[in-house]
Motif scaffolding. Structure first.
Motif, PDB file in Angstrom:
ATOM      1  N   ARG A   1       4.493 -14.898   1.240  1.00 15.71           N
ATOM      2  CA  ARG A   1       4.334 -13.477   1.538  1.00 15.71           C
ATOM      3  C   ARG A   1       5.712 -12.874   1.353  1.00 15.71           C
TER       4      ARG A   1
ATOM      5  N   PHE B   1       1.279 -10.963  -1.696  1.00 13.09           N
ATOM      6  CA  PHE B   1       1.195 -12.416  -1.657  1.00 13.09           C
ATOM      7  C   PHE B   1       1.212 -12.978  -3.090  1.00 13.09           C
TER       8      PHE B   1
ATOM      9  N   ALA C   1       3.507 -10.584  -6.673  1.00 12.51           N
ATOM     10  CA  ALA C   1       2.936 -10.142  -5.396  1.00 12.51           C
ATOM     11  C   ALA C   1       2.684  -8.641  -5.353  1.00 12.51           C
TER      12      ALA C   1
END
Length: 456
Positions: free
Chosen positions: A30, A117, A86
């Motif tokens: 993350r 993510f 991400a």
């Protein structure tokens, strides 16, 4: 190590979903951004055992931790690529060499789950990379060999050799690439290409004449066709004098291969101070190119021998009647002073009859050696059984007369009739030849008259 509290909010099913079908070493992040949206770190959501092994950390220590606080051997591109995967939701593939593991890795940064993510999948592609490099080396080597073969076969020998040596030297970034002919173990011609900047001060012909490089090279080659000497300091053990007087400070490494014809070494192909970082198989290239060179060199040597035989007398090694005629045609009409001297052995028939033809042949050889010693080989001709001629261009009358007088003095062991003439120019060579020939026959008549007119 501080854990980020949000990590406990993810269920096992969500983590498993993110990990679905992920191969090889892998991890899920993350991304962590500052207020301006710039990624400054990444939190590990998942790592498998293969990834943990790569970074040298247990999985339990990595889970929930951040990239910068846990990974020492970091790839800084990962931050940039994590943003693309991400945030921008773009898949990225990259390949890099890891010096710690001495391996090539291909990694994929792919978007997973939702915005913010991404997953990294790391695949060991060392074997594949090595195969690609091998294929590239083979291709580059073959291309260089073909280039050399092409210029060798489409040009005359010297131009082809020069182009081949240049192609080799340029490709391997050498100071010099050269061929040394071996004529029965003796030093022959040297053909070379040298780099304009770094190819100065290298061993030259005088060094090859002073030291027996052939024996040293043959000992190095032994049963091998190619030998690469990576550090010439090793020569100290075998030939300290050559290293200290010739190689030290000029040649740090070299490659050598024998050029052979039917098992006989007729030369050597050598490169000095080539680059250590090449995208070719140096030994294979040199061995193969040497085979092509051997064929061209053999044909060239054979051609030279045939040309020599066509213009030289086999018994005396003086120039023959063909060369004599060619010389007359060449200088006819030239406005240069020229001297012509005819010589004929006296009493050769008697020698052949009384002592045998072997004795007669020795007299012919001796006569040829005497004429060569006076007029030099390049001006001397054997035009018949016992007939010799010297044609000396660009010679002053006084000096030519001195040469003729010198020849007469040397004709004690082998008696010769001599006739000579000189002109300020070569506008009528046929007339000069006839004059010298008549003078020679007059001299021969005097010889036979003085010897009771015994004409043999």
């Amino acid at each position: 190590m501080e854990k980020i509290e949000e990590f406990k909010d993810y269920s096992a099913s969500e983590v498993l979903y993110m990990l679905k079908d992920l191969p090889d070493a892998c991890c899920v992040f993350r991304i962590m951004t500052d207020p301006f949206g710039t990624v400054h770190d990444m939190q590990f959501i998942f790592v498998n055992e293969k990834y943990a092994s790569l970074v040298g950390k247990p999985t339990a220590e990595l889970m929930g931790a951040t990239y910068y606080t846990t990974v020492a051997n970091r790839d800084e591109d990962w931050i940039r690529l994590s943003y693309q995967a991400a945030v921008m939701r773009q898949s990225v593939i990259n390949r890099t060499f890891n010096t710690q593991f001495n391996k090539w890795f291909e990694f994929w940064a792919v978007p997973v789950y939702k915005k913010g993510f991404c997953a990294f999948i790391i695949h060991d592609v060392t074997a594949e990379k090595r195969k690609e490099e091998t294929q590239e080396i083979v291709s580059n080597s073959n291309n260089l060999i073909l280039d050399c073969a092409k210029v060798l076969s489409t040009s005359d020998f010297k131009r082809g050799i020069k182009a081949t040596l240049k192609a080799l030297g340029t490709k391997i970034k050498a100071d010099r690439v050269y061929i040394v002919e071996s004529k029965g173990g003796d030093l022959g011609d040297i053909y070379e290409w040298t780099d304009r900047k770094s190819g100065t001060g290298l061993p030259n012909r005088k060094d090859f004449e002073r030291f027996d490089f052939f024996t040293m090279w043959d000992k190095q080659l032994l049963e091998n066709r190619v030998v690469i000497v990576e550090d010439t300091k090793e020569i100290i053990k075998k030939n300290k004098e050559v290293y200290e007087d010739v190689l030290q400070g000029t040649i740090s490494r070299y490659i050598i291969t024998a050029i052979q014809d039917k098992g006989e070494t007729i030369g050597y192909l050598v490169a000095d101070n080539f680059s250590l970082y090449l995208d070719i198989n140096l030994a294979e290239v040199f061995e193969t190119v040497a085979i092509f060179i051997s064929e061209e060199l053999r044909n060239y040597i054979l051609g030279q021998e045939m040309q020599y035989m066509s213009s030289h007398d086999a018994m005396t090694n003086l120039r023959n009647r063909n060369a004599f005629t060619a010389t007359l045609n060449m200088i006819e009409g030239m406005k240069i002073p020229v001297g012509v001297c005819f010589a004929d052995i006296n009493g050769l028939k008697a020698i052949n009859d009384e002592q045998g033809h072997d004795a007669g042949d020795e007299h012919i050889k001796e006569a040829g050696a005497i004429i060569e010693s006076v007029f030099k080989k390049k001006y001397s001709y054997r035009i018949g059984g016992d007939e010799f001629v010297a044609i000396v261009p660009q010679v002053e009358k006084e000096y030519f007369e001195e040469l003729v007088a010198k020849l007469r003095k040397k004709c004690k062991k082998v008696s010769m009739a001599i006739g000579a003439t000189w002109q300020e120019n070569a506008e009528n060579m046929e007339e000069m030849i006839n004059t010298a020939d008549k003078l020679m026959y007059n001299d021969k008549a005097e010889f036979y008259s003085a010897n009771n007119d015994r004409r043999h």
